[in-house]
Each structure stands twice: as structure tokens, then as C-alpha cells.
Design a protein around this motif. Structure first.
Motif, PDB file in Angstrom:
ATOM      1  N   PRO A 452      49.644  67.180  29.213  1.00 44.61           N
ATOM      2  CA  PRO A 452      50.364  65.933  29.880  1.00 44.61           C
ATOM      3  C   PRO A 452      50.605  64.846  28.839  1.00 44.61           C
ATOM      4  O   PRO A 452      51.759  64.069  28.487  1.00 44.61           O
ATOM      5  CB  PRO A 452      49.694  65.311  30.899  1.00 44.61           C
ATOM      6  CG  PRO A 452      49.134  66.331  31.512  1.00 44.61           C
ATOM      7  CD  PRO A 452      48.418  67.237  30.148  1.00 44.61           C
ATOM      8  N   LEU A 453      49.747  64.729  27.591  1.00 45.25           N
ATOM      9  CA  LEU A 453      49.886  63.817  26.561  1.00 45.25           C
ATOM     10  C   LEU A 453      50.709  64.240  25.734  1.00 45.25           C
ATOM     11  O   LEU A 453      51.435  63.293  24.981  1.00 45.25           O
ATOM     12  CB  LEU A 453      48.591  63.658  25.920  1.00 45.25           C
ATOM     13  CG  LEU A 453      47.496  63.188  26.721  1.00 45.25           C
ATOM     14  CD1 LEU A 453      46.171  62.996  25.813  1.00 45.25           C
ATOM     15  CD2 LEU A 453      47.756  61.665  27.263  1.00 45.25           C
ATOM     16  N   THR A 454      51.504  65.397  25.781  1.00 49.66           N
ATOM     17  CA  THR A 454      52.528  65.872  24.828  1.00 49.66           C
ATOM     18  C   THR A 454      53.836  65.953  25.490  1.00 49.66           C
ATOM     19  O   THR A 454      54.861  66.104  24.665  1.00 49.66           O
ATOM     20  CB  THR A 454      52.268  67.228  24.113  1.00 49.66           C
ATOM     21  OG1 THR A 454      52.289  68.298  25.550  1.00 49.66           O
ATOM     22  CG2 THR A 454      50.697  67.416  23.602  1.00 49.66           C
ATOM     23  N   LEU A 459      60.730  65.949  19.592  1.00 47.63           N
ATOM     24  CA  LEU A 459      60.884  67.199  18.709  1.00 47.63           C
ATOM     25  C   LEU A 459      62.419  67.245  18.532  1.00 47.63           C
ATOM     26  O   LEU A 459      63.135  66.834  19.401  1.00 47.63           O
ATOM     27  CB  LEU A 459      60.206  68.381  18.932  1.00 47.63           C
ATOM     28  CG  LEU A 459      60.640  69.255  20.128  1.00 47.63           C
ATOM     29  CD1 LEU A 459      59.851  70.326  20.408  1.00 47.63           C
ATOM     30  CD2 LEU A 459      60.641  68.409  21.566  1.00 47.63           C
ATOM     31  N   PRO A 460      62.760  68.165  17.494  1.00 52.13           N
ATOM     32  CA  PRO A 460      64.396  68.422  17.540  1.00 52.13           C
ATOM     33  C   PRO A 460      64.831  69.203  18.662  1.00 52.13           C
ATOM     34  O   PRO A 460      64.004  70.299  19.417  1.00 52.13           O
ATOM     35  CB  PRO A 460      64.484  68.974  16.291  1.00 52.13           C
ATOM     36  CG  PRO A 460      63.376  68.887  15.317  1.00 52.13           C
ATOM     37  CD  PRO A 460      62.275  68.537  16.317  1.00 52.13           C
ATOM     38  N   LYS A 461      65.880  68.848  19.386  1.00 50.23           N
ATOM     39  CA  LYS A 461      66.418  69.383  20.396  1.00 50.23           C
ATOM     40  C   LYS A 461      66.897  70.893  20.080  1.00 50.23           C
ATOM     41  O   LYS A 461      67.165  71.217  19.018  1.00 50.23           O
ATOM     42  CB  LYS A 461      68.004  68.854  20.717  1.00 50.23           C
ATOM     43  CG  LYS A 461      68.531  69.373  21.952  1.00 50.23           C
ATOM     44  CD  LYS A 461      69.928  68.893  22.384  1.00 50.23           C
ATOM     45  CE  LYS A 461      69.892  67.256  22.494  1.00 50.23           C
ATOM     46  NZ  LYS A 461      71.459  66.842  22.643  1.00 50.23           N
ATOM     47  N   PHE A 462      66.687  71.843  21.153  1.00 57.47           N
ATOM     48  CA  PHE A 462      66.955  73.174  20.847  1.00 57.47           C
ATOM     49  C   PHE A 462      66.238  73.995  19.865  1.00 57.47           C
ATOM     50  O   PHE A 462      66.768  74.832  19.235  1.00 57.47           O
ATOM     51  CB  PHE A 462      68.303  73.479  20.596  1.00 57.47           C
ATOM     52  CG  PHE A 462      69.258  74.143  21.760  1.00 57.47           C
ATOM     53  CD1 PHE A 462      69.663  75.470  21.437  1.00 57.47           C
ATOM     54  CD2 PHE A 462      69.471  73.477  23.167  1.00 57.47           C
ATOM     55  CE1 PHE A 462      70.222  75.979  22.628  1.00 57.47           C
ATOM     56  CE2 PHE A 462      69.865  74.346  23.909  1.00 57.47           C
ATOM     57  CZ  PHE A 462      70.329  75.484  23.681  1.00 57.47           C
ATOM     58  N   VAL A 463      64.744  73.649  19.764  1.00 61.18           N
ATOM     59  CA  VAL A 463      64.042  74.283  18.775  1.00 61.18           C
ATOM     60  C   VAL A 463      63.042  75.546  19.409  1.00 61.18           C
ATOM     61  O   VAL A 463      62.637  76.391  18.770  1.00 61.18           O
ATOM     62  CB  VAL A 463      63.095  73.505  17.842  1.00 61.18           C
ATOM     63  CG1 VAL A 463      64.009  72.616  17.214  1.00 61.18           C
ATOM     64  CG2 VAL A 463      62.355  72.608  18.882  1.00 61.18           C
ATOM     65  N   THR A 490      48.792  71.445  23.008  1.00 62.86           N
ATOM     66  CA  THR A 490      47.516  70.827  23.055  1.00 62.86           C
ATOM     67  C   THR A 490      47.778  69.386  22.067  1.00 62.86           C
ATOM     68  O   THR A 490      48.815  69.329  21.496  1.00 62.86           O
ATOM     69  CB  THR A 490      46.571  71.414  22.524  1.00 62.86           C
ATOM     70  OG1 THR A 490      46.803  71.770  21.284  1.00 62.86           O
ATOM     71  CG2 THR A 490      46.200  72.435  23.407  1.00 62.86           C
ATOM     72  N   SER A 491      47.016  68.289  22.399  1.00 62.37           N
ATOM     73  CA  SER A 491      47.188  67.233  21.597  1.00 62.37           C
ATOM     74  C   SER A 491      45.764  66.813  21.132  1.00 62.37           C
ATOM     75  O   SER A 491      44.753  67.046  21.733  1.00 62.37           O
ATOM     76  CB  SER A 491      47.530  65.967  22.647  1.00 62.37           C
ATOM     77  OG  SER A 491      47.803  64.528  21.954  1.00 62.37           O
ATOM     78  N   TRP A 496      50.167  67.168  17.424  1.00 62.64           N
ATOM     79  CA  TRP A 496      50.163  67.816  18.469  1.00 62.64           C
ATOM     80  C   TRP A 496      50.339  69.456  18.032  1.00 62.64           C
ATOM     81  O   TRP A 496      51.040  69.466  17.046  1.00 62.64           O
ATOM     82  CB  TRP A 496      50.904  67.467  19.809  1.00 62.64           C
ATOM     83  CG  TRP A 496      52.080  66.976  19.362  1.00 62.64           C
ATOM     84  CD1 TRP A 496      52.490  66.132  18.629  1.00 62.64           C
ATOM     85  CD2 TRP A 496      53.209  67.716  20.001  1.00 62.64           C
ATOM     86  NE1 TRP A 496      54.125  66.420  18.519  1.00 62.64           N
ATOM     87  CE2 TRP A 496      54.412  67.226  19.283  1.00 62.64           C
ATOM     88  CE3 TRP A 496      53.450  68.779  20.823  1.00 62.64           C
ATOM     89  CZ2 TRP A 496      55.640  67.400  19.840  1.00 62.64           C
ATOM     90  CZ3 TRP A 496      54.978  69.056  21.297  1.00 62.64           C
ATOM     91  CH2 TRP A 496      55.969  68.477  20.941  1.00 62.64           C
ATOM     92  N   ASP A 497      50.023  70.165  18.960  1.00 59.45           N
ATOM     93  CA  ASP A 497      50.319  71.814  18.754  1.00 59.45           C
ATOM     94  C   ASP A 497      51.136  72.433  19.848  1.00 59.45           C
ATOM     95  O   ASP A 497      51.004  72.203  21.065  1.00 59.45           O
ATOM     96  CB  ASP A 497      49.091  72.655  18.585  1.00 59.45           C
ATOM     97  CG  ASP A 497      48.236  72.065  17.354  1.00 59.45           C
ATOM     98  OD1 ASP A 497      47.307  71.048  17.553  1.00 59.45           O
ATOM     99  OD2 ASP A 497      48.653  72.460  16.196  1.00 59.45           O
ATOM    100  N   ILE A 498      52.056  73.490  19.556  1.00 59.76           N
ATOM    101  CA  ILE A 498      52.570  74.342  20.542  1.00 59.76           C
ATOM    102  C   ILE A 498      52.471  75.654  20.393  1.00 59.76           C
ATOM    103  O   ILE A 498      52.493  76.185  19.162  1.00 59.76           O
ATOM    104  CB  ILE A 498      54.123  73.960  20.362  1.00 59.76           C
ATOM    105  CG1 ILE A 498      54.609  72.533  20.418  1.00 59.76           C
ATOM    106  CG2 ILE A 498      54.948  75.061  21.385  1.00 59.76           C
ATOM    107  CD1 ILE A 498      56.111  72.283  20.573  1.00 59.76           C
TER     108      ILE A 498
END
Length: 586
Positions: A452-454, A459-463, A490-491, A496-498
Motif C-alpha cells: 500500500p505504501l507504493t 512513475l512515467p505513464k504507460f511503463v 515493495t517499499s 521502492w521495487d516492482i
């Protein structure tokens, strides 16, 4: 040969309409026939009871008349001529169901309204029955039998004492007139016929097709009806003749004479008017054929042709013809899609013009151009999916695809080109994944686990869509197993990471090495990359990489983990971008 959409629509529409018509016709026939039979059964019971009541009243009237006449002084002391005149002028006009009146004294006819009174006692049956009468003042019923004086009749007889010898008064019933009086009269005439049965269940009177008078033995006979049917005390029943004719019999028993009044209905004749519904159903079927043709042509004009026009325009844009526009005056989803398409081409042209017009905004223009490059690629693939669904006649699927695509275009074209939150990006991504699940049914399932913290991170749109698109097209779509697509975030203290992971076909060592080489090329070589690589394979990945680099700089890292037949995992680390420190997106 592939069928056109109009042909498929015609077949489906015709089958649907024809099925509805047949079901409605069958339902109408069943309901109408049941209702008609119930009404006729009830009406037959009422008619039978009323006819039996009429017979009862007539017989009571005859019996009361005999008693009254026997006590009259004219009957006791008048001459034969006076008695005959009294019968003809005062009695018969008020007795429509009485044929003749006779008076016997000491075994001979002394008065009669018949012109052939001399033949009255020539009938051995009548003479035999008269000999059985012993009680005075009691009404006896003799017959039915044939008499020259009164034809086929039933006679009411009463024996009276007299000083000059016993007297017997006889009233011959006019059976034909009595029968006609018992029949229902228009407009209440219903289908069916009466028969009258005596106490031994033999016919007293009736007409074809169920009873007929035999001139040789001078009696009535039943046709197609068995005397055994009348055993028992039933009031209404159904019987089937030896020829297969279905009859409904309604019975009432007369308490005075013991006769059965039976009303007979032929179910086939009763339901014959409903057979017109069959012809009506065929007429509706023919009408539905023409309606289906019209519906197929109309749907073809409304959906199939516009979808082909949009797909053709998207192919033109994908080949570089950015001046392509769609002229479509519609207010539905297809019209909205065409409007967004025109907006997109205008926007692309504006971005390209901005790139050529000024070097001062080169970085922003590059950012917008990279973002815009993804739009025709995504739309080209999606519109091809819509076109394929339309050609196969999957109109519900076409509607769902168009609605989801409209949501996508609303997101990409009406919003600001500035960075968006992860929540907004994920919302748009869910619409895209919905489109892909329709395009590739049962190929993969989708799961998310978001910190939820992320959700409010920028971030850029449509990435995310191009990365998910690669996972679906090159990993899951062609895999031979049940696919799984997972997205998680995760934050941490440093950003943070995707994570985007699939269990698809994965990458070979050579493919992964080539992709990493492309990601390492400088931005100045992007044009040569576009010319040398098929659109939709490497360029989408590279564009995402460039845009994340432009926004996050050194705080951005991309790690690829993949092996053949084991899937692919993308790990994206994003630091605290400068945009978050100044969230004015205006």
C-alpha cells in the motif's frame, strides 16, 4: 471459405428469432387448447344439466297434466267429440312436446287427436305394456316404440277408475321436438351432440354421427360408442373409439324416467380452430427470415464495417501515415474510439512538430515521443484483436474489447503526459490485461500483491503495459501450460521495487544477451533501433527503459532473470524521484 460477419449474424439472429417464435407458438397452442378444453368441459356440464332439467320439467308437466285431466268433469262425463275438441283446443296447444292424446275405455279407443286412432291398439308392444298397468292414478312410461298414430314415441299412461269401466289416458311424446328443445341454441351452440339413453343404456333418441334411426327394426342404434362406456356413476369422462377418435362424454341422469342425457364432444373437432396457429407460426417463421436478413445487414453496417475502417486506419498509422483520420459520425463506443484515434494522431503529429520546432524542449519532446510510440503499437495489436473477433462473429467479445479499449484511450489521451501514481497505472493496466485475457482465453491467470505504501508513488505513464505485453505475447501466449502472471511491489528506505514475473517460455541466453545489449545503447541510436527491429519486440522494452532512466536517473535499476521454459522475472528498482519532492503535476 470464411463466412462474413453479416452471414453469421443472419444465422444466429434467424435461429434465435425462429426458436422464440416456435416456443411462443407451442406455448400459445398448449395454453389455448387447455383453456378451451377446460371451458368446453365446464360448459358441456352446464348444458347437460340444463337439458336434463328441461327434460325433468317437461316430464313433470306431462305427469301433472295427466292427473289434472283425470279429475276433470269433462273427462268423466263428456262425449267423445267434446273430449277430442277439448284435447285439440285446450291441451295440445300448450303441450309443444306432446304429439297426441288418447282415451281408452274398456280396451277400445273412444277419443284421440290422431287421424289414425284405429291403428293405436294394433301395436302388440303397447297392448302388452298396457296389460301390465294395475294401479290407478299412477303415471307409467311406455317405450320408446314405433306407433302409426304418433310415429317413434314414448307414451305416458295413467289408469283411472270409472262407473262405466276403467279408463286409460295416454300422452305420446313428440321425441324429435323434445330433443331439439334440449339442444343449446345460438349463440350458445357449442360443438357436440346429445343422445338420450334409457335405463338399460339403450338409445332413446339421437342423431349422427353417434346415433341413427333404423327404419327396419324401428329403433335407434349407437355408432362408435360402446354401451359398456356408461357403466358406473361417472359424470364426465374421456373415451377413445376403435378408430382412434377421442371423445369427451358428459352425463346427467333424469330422476323421473331414469334416462341418461349424454353430451358428446369430439376433441379433434373442438381443437380444429387452434390448428390455424400452426399456419400462423409458419407465417411468422417466414417473416422472421426477412427480419433476420434485415438485422444482419443492419448489424453489418453498424459494427462490422466501422471496425474494418478503424483497423485499416490503425494499420496506416502503424506504417507511418500519421495524417490518417477516421470520419465517423457516431455517438456510441465505436464513435468514441474513432474520436480518440483522431486525437491520438493529432497528438502524435503535435509531438513530432514540437521535436522539430525547438531544441530547448528536446528532453521533454523526447519523453513525449517515446510515450506516443507505444500508443499505435498497443492500438494496432488491440484493433487487430477486435477485427479478428468481429470476423468470427463474436459480437459480445467485440463490445467488451471496444469498451475496455475506450477506457485505455481515455487514460492515455485525456490525462496529462506528466508522471502518474502507481494506483492510476495499475488501474489502466487491469483494463489492458482484461483485453489480453479476452484475446487469449484460458491461457493465463493474473495475480497482484501491492505494498500500500507504493500506490501513491510516481512513475512515467504507460511503463508497465509494454513489460506485461512482452510477458504475455512472448512468454504466456505460446506456452503449452497454464500460465501465471504476477505483479508485486515493495517499499524500502532507499526507494521502492516492482516485480513482474511469468511462468511462460522464458528467454534463451542469446535473446537475453541481445536485449541487454539493446538496453545499453545510447538514446541517439533509437532511430536505427526502430528501423532494424520488428515493432513490438524490442522497442517497447527499450522505450520503457529510456523513460525510467530519464525520470529516475542513477536511482533506476533493471534486472532480468530468465531461462527457457522456466519463465521470466523483471526486477525494477526505483529511487525517490525528484517529482515526488515537487508533486505539482500541472
Amino acid at each position: 471459405m470464411k463466412r462474413r460477419i453479416a452471414v453469421k449474424v443472419f444465422i444466429i439472429s434467424f435461429l434465435m428469432v425462429e426458436t422464440i417464435i416456435v416456443l411462443l407458438g407451442y406455448r400459445y397452442y398448449r395454453y389455448s387448447s387447455d383453456s378451451l378444453l377446460d371451458a368446453q368441459y365446464e360448459y358441456a356440464a352446464q348444458i347437460t344439466n340444463k337439458s336434463n332439467d328441461y327434460l325433468k320439467v317437461t316430464l313433470e308437466h306431462v305427469r301433472n297434466l295427466l292427473i289434472t285431466v283425470g279429475a276433470d268433469n269433462r273427462f268423466q262425463g263428456g262425449s267423445s267429440e267434446e273430449i277430442v275438441r277439448w284435447f285439440n283446443e285446450s291441451l295440445l296447444p300448450y303441450l309443444p312436446n306432446v304429439y297426441n292424446i288418447h282415451l281408452l275405455e274398456q280396451g277400445r279407443v273412444t277419443a284421440s287427436t290422431s287421424y289414425v286412432q284405429w291403428a293405436l291398439l294394433d301395436d302388440p308392444f303397447l297392448v302388452k305394456e298396457l296389460d301390465k298397468i294395475k294401479l290407478y292414478g299412477t303415471v307409467y312410461w311406455i317405450g320408446p316404440y314405433f306407433s302409426l298414430s304418433s310415429n317413434y314415441t314414448v307414451t305416458a299412461v295413467m289408469k283411472l277408475p270409472s262407473a262405466g269401466g276403467d279408463k286409460v289416458i295416454l300422452l305420446d311424446l313428440y321425441l324429435a321436438r323434445l330433443y331439439d328443445s334440449m339442444l343449446p341454441q345460438p349463440p350458445n351452440r357449442i360443438s357436440g351432440e346429445f343422445i338420450l339413453l334409457d335405463s338399460s343404456r339403450q338409445p332413446v333418441f339421437g342423431r349422427l354421427p353417434y346415433a341413427e334411426y333404423n327404419v327396419f327394426d324401428k329403433s335407434y342404434h349407437l355408432y362408435g360408442i360402446e354401451p359398456e362406456w356408461f357403466k358406473g356413476s361417472w359424470r364426465q369422462t374421456e373415451r377413445t373409439t376403435s378408430s382412434g377418435q377421442s371423445l369427451v362424454l358428459t352425463r346427467a341422469t333424469n330422476p323421473i324416467i331414469g334416462w341418461d342425457v349424454v353430451w358428446i364432444l369430439d376433441k379433434a373437432v373442438l381443437l380444429r380452430p387452434l390448428q390455424d396457429t400452426v399456419s400462423f407460426t409458419w407465417a411468422l417463421g417466414l417473416l422472421s427470415l426477412f427480419l433476420s436478413l434485415g438485422m444482419a445487414y443492419t448489424i453489418s453496417l453498424m459494427i462490422s464495417r466501422p471496425v474494418r475502417v478503424i483497423a485499416k486506419s490503425m494499420n496506416a498509422v502503424s506504417s507511418g501515415q500519421l495524417n490518417t483520420t477516421i470520419r465517423m459520425n457516431r455517438k456510441d463506443e465505436l464513435g468514441l474510439l474513432a474520436t480518440h484515434f483522431n486525437r491520438m494522431t493529432v497528438r502524435i503529429r503535435e509531438l513530432i512538430a514540437d521535436l522539430k520546432a525547438t531544441e530547448k524542449q528536446k528532453q521533454l519532446s523526447d519523453f513525449q515521443a517515446l510515450q506516443a510510440q507505444i500508443k499505435p503499437h498497443f492500438l494496432f495489436n488491440t484493433l487487430n484483436t477486435i477485427s479478428m473477433a468481429a470476423r468470427t462473429g463474436e459480437y459480445i467479445k467485440v463490445d467488451q474489447l471496444i469498451s475496455a479499449l475506450t477506457m485505455q484511450l481515455d487514460y492515455t489521451l485525456t490525462s496529462s503526459p506528466e508522471p502518474v501514481t502507481l494506483r492510476e497505472e495499475i488501474s489502466a493496466l487491469e483494463s489492458y490485461i482484461y483485453l489480453m485475457k479476452i484475446r487469449y482465453p484460458d491461457k493465463f491467470t493474473f495475480h497482484m500483491d501491492l505494498d500500500p505504501l507504493t500506490l501513491e508513488r510516481f512513475l512515467p505513464k504507460f511503463v508497465l503495459q509494454p513489460l506485461v505485453e512482452n510477458s504475455i505475447f512472448h512468454g504466456l501466449a505460446s506456452a503449452e501450460k497454464d500460465g501465471v502472471l504476477f505483479i508485486g511491489t515493495t517499499s524500502g528506505p532507499d526507494g521502492w521495487d516492482i516485480m513482474i514475473e511469468d511462468n511462460g517460455r522464458g528467454m534463451t541466453v542469446e535473446v537475453r544477451a541481445e536485449l541487454e545489449r539493446l538496453l545499453s545503447l545510447p538514446a541517439s541510436l533509437d532511430d536505427s533501433l526502430t528501423e532494424n527491429k520488428p515493432f513490438g519486440h524490442g522497442i517497447g522494452f527499450v522505450n520503457v527503459h529510456r523513460r525510467l532512466q530519464m525520470m529516475f536517473g542513477d536511482h533506476f535499476r533493471l534486472t532480468i532473470e530468465s531461462a527457457p521454459d522456466e519463465g521470466t522475472k523483471l526486477l525494477i528498482h526505483l529511487g525517490v524521484e525528484e517529482h515526488e519532492a515537487n508533486p505539482d503535476r500541472g
